[in-house]
Motif scaffolding. Structure first.
Motif, mmCIF file in Angstrom:
data_model
loop_
_atom_site.group_PDB
_atom_site.id
_atom_site.type_symbol
_atom_site.label_atom_id
_atom_site.label_comp_id
_atom_site.label_asym_id
_atom_site.label_seq_id
_atom_site.Cartn_x
_atom_site.Cartn_y
_atom_site.Cartn_z
ATOM 1 N N THR A 66 0.830 -1.202 0.000
ATOM 2 C CA THR A 66 0.000 0.000 0.000
ATOM 3 C C THR A 66 0.865 1.253 0.000
ATOM 4 N N SER A 67 1.929 1.253 0.769
ATOM 5 C CA SER A 67 2.825 2.413 0.827
ATOM 6 C C SER A 67 3.520 2.651 -0.506
ATOM 7 N N SER A 68 3.971 1.584 -1.144
ATOM 8 C CA SER A 68 4.643 1.764 -2.434
ATOM 9 C C SER A 68 3.658 2.228 -3.501
ATOM 10 N N PHE A 69 2.428 1.785 -3.398
ATOM 11 C CA PHE A 69 1.386 2.228 -4.325
ATOM 12 C C PHE A 69 1.133 3.719 -4.146
ATOM 13 N N TYR A 70 1.084 4.158 -2.890
ATOM 14 C CA TYR A 70 0.859 5.569 -2.583
ATOM 15 C C TYR A 70 2.035 6.443 -3.004
ATOM 16 N N ALA B 271 0.083 -14.748 -2.304
ATOM 17 C CA ALA B 271 -0.602 -13.725 -1.510
ATOM 18 C C ALA B 271 -0.193 -12.327 -1.963
ATOM 19 N N PHE B 272 1.079 -12.142 -2.291
ATOM 20 C CA PHE B 272 1.569 -10.857 -2.779
ATOM 21 C C PHE B 272 0.830 -10.455 -4.049
ATOM 22 N N ALA B 273 0.703 -11.387 -4.980
ATOM 23 C CA ALA B 273 0.029 -11.102 -6.250
ATOM 24 C C ALA B 273 -1.443 -10.755 -6.026
ATOM 25 N N TYR B 274 -2.113 -11.487 -5.144
ATOM 26 C CA TYR B 274 -3.521 -11.203 -4.867
ATOM 27 C C TYR B 274 -3.690 -9.845 -4.201
ATOM 28 N N ALA B 275 -2.841 -9.541 -3.226
ATOM 29 C CA ALA B 275 -2.943 -8.256 -2.525
ATOM 30 C C ALA B 275 -2.711 -7.107 -3.506
ATOM 31 N N ARG B 276 -1.719 -7.246 -4.357
ATOM 32 C CA ARG B 276 -1.439 -6.198 -5.348
ATOM 33 C C ARG B 276 -2.611 -6.032 -6.309
ATOM 34 N N TRP B 277 -3.214 -7.144 -6.736
ATOM 35 C CA TRP B 277 -4.354 -7.073 -7.652
ATOM 36 C C TRP B 277 -5.535 -6.367 -6.985
ATOM 37 N N TYR B 278 -5.790 -6.672 -5.724
ATOM 38 C CA TYR B 278 -6.900 -6.034 -5.012
ATOM 39 C C TYR B 278 -6.689 -4.530 -4.895
ATOM 40 N N VAL C 257 -4.653 11.072 2.050
ATOM 41 C CA VAL C 257 -4.199 10.213 3.147
ATOM 42 C C VAL C 257 -5.354 9.401 3.717
ATOM 43 N N GLU C 258 -6.557 9.937 3.676
ATOM 44 C CA GLU C 258 -7.714 9.241 4.253
ATOM 45 C C GLU C 258 -7.980 7.914 3.552
ATOM 46 N N GLN C 259 -7.538 7.795 2.314
ATOM 47 C CA GLN C 259 -7.811 6.578 1.557
ATOM 48 C C GLN C 259 -6.812 5.458 1.847
ATOM 49 N N PHE C 260 -5.738 5.749 2.565
ATOM 50 C CA PHE C 260 -4.723 4.735 2.826
ATOM 51 C C PHE C 260 -5.325 3.500 3.479
ATOM 52 N N ASP C 261 -6.179 3.710 4.474
ATOM 53 C CA ASP C 261 -6.799 2.576 5.167
ATOM 54 C C ASP C 261 -7.661 1.742 4.231
ATOM 55 N N ASP C 262 -8.336 2.391 3.301
ATOM 56 C CA ASP C 262 -9.150 1.645 2.334
ATOM 57 C C ASP C 262 -8.279 0.715 1.495
ATOM 58 N N TYR C 263 -7.153 1.241 1.023
ATOM 59 C CA TYR C 263 -6.249 0.432 0.199
ATOM 60 C C TYR C 263 -5.582 -0.664 1.031
ATOM 61 N N LEU C 264 -5.249 -0.349 2.269
ATOM 62 C CA LEU C 264 -4.667 -1.357 3.152
ATOM 63 C C LEU C 264 -5.667 -2.483 3.394
ATOM 64 N N ASN C 265 -6.927 -2.127 3.635
ATOM 65 C CA ASN C 265 -7.960 -3.157 3.821
ATOM 66 C C ASN C 265 -8.126 -4.012 2.572
ATOM 67 N N GLU C 266 -8.033 -3.398 1.400
ATOM 68 C CA GLU C 266 -8.122 -4.171 0.156
ATOM 69 C C GLU C 266 -6.983 -5.174 0.065
ATOM 70 N N ALA C 267 -5.778 -4.739 0.430
ATOM 71 C CA ALA C 267 -4.619 -5.645 0.400
ATOM 72 C C ALA C 267 -4.844 -6.818 1.353
ATOM 73 N N LEU C 268 -5.374 -6.538 2.532
ATOM 74 C CA LEU C 268 -5.639 -7.611 3.501
ATOM 75 C C LEU C 268 -6.734 -8.552 3.000
ATOM 76 N N LYS D 156 -4.861 -2.587 -6.938
ATOM 77 C CA LYS D 156 -5.029 -1.997 -8.276
ATOM 78 C C LYS D 156 -6.491 -1.976 -8.692
ATOM 79 N N ASN D 157 -7.218 -3.009 -8.329
ATOM 80 C CA ASN D 157 -8.637 -3.076 -8.690
ATOM 81 C C ASN D 157 -9.432 -1.978 -7.982
ATOM 82 N N LEU D 158 -9.124 -1.713 -6.708
ATOM 83 C CA LEU D 158 -9.799 -0.621 -5.996
ATOM 84 C C LEU D 158 -9.488 0.715 -6.663
ATOM 85 N N SER D 159 -8.248 0.894 -7.065
ATOM 86 C CA SER D 159 -7.868 2.131 -7.744
ATOM 87 C C SER D 159 -8.647 2.286 -9.049
#
Length: 122
Positions: free
Chosen positions: A36-40, A80-87, A47-58, A89-92
């Motif tokens: 999530t941090s590297s995506f940001y 798991a890395f690939a799935y978290a990254r896909w989630y 900044v408020e959206q960070f938690d949303d993206y973190l939740n998507e990764a989880l 990107k999909n939210l974005s």
């Protein structure tokens, strides 16, 4: 960053064991934060959206447990890395384009239906 390596049997058992599933997801929490941090860092967002993206990764890591297949000879951490990254990107994509896939699907269905009607008149 060290992650506990779970055996294939533990991953399979986690599909039906909520506590083990939570342990696995928490084990990869640091991975989700890093992704999530590297995506940001690449694309500035509020900044408020960070938690949303973190939740998507989880959620991606959680879904990876369900979809993991040991017969594919892939390490779970990579999967798991690939799935978290896909989630993430999909939210974005959903935030930028809305639910474009659903819109495209409905348009394609309408086009196919119109084409069938046209073909039946010939």
């Amino acid at each position: 960053m060290e992650y506990k390596v779970f055996t294939y049997e533990e991953i399979e058992r986690a599909k039906n064991d909520k506590d083990l599933r939570n342990e696995i997801v928490l084990n990869y929490y640091a991975l989700a934060v890093k992704l999530t941090s590297s995506f940001y860092a690449r694309i500035p967002r509020p900044v408020e959206q960070f938690d949303d993206y973190l939740n998507e990764a989880l959620m991606g890591i959680n879904d990876a447990i369900t979809k993991f297949d040991k017969d594919k000879n892939v390490e779970f951490g990579s999967f798991a890395f690939a799935y978290a990254r896909w989630y993430i990107k999909n939210l974005s994509r959903r935030r930028v384009y809305g639910d474009k896939e659903q819109h495209d699907l409905e348009n394609n269905k309408a086009f196919a239906f119109d084409r069938m009607q046209l073909m039946s008149t010939i």
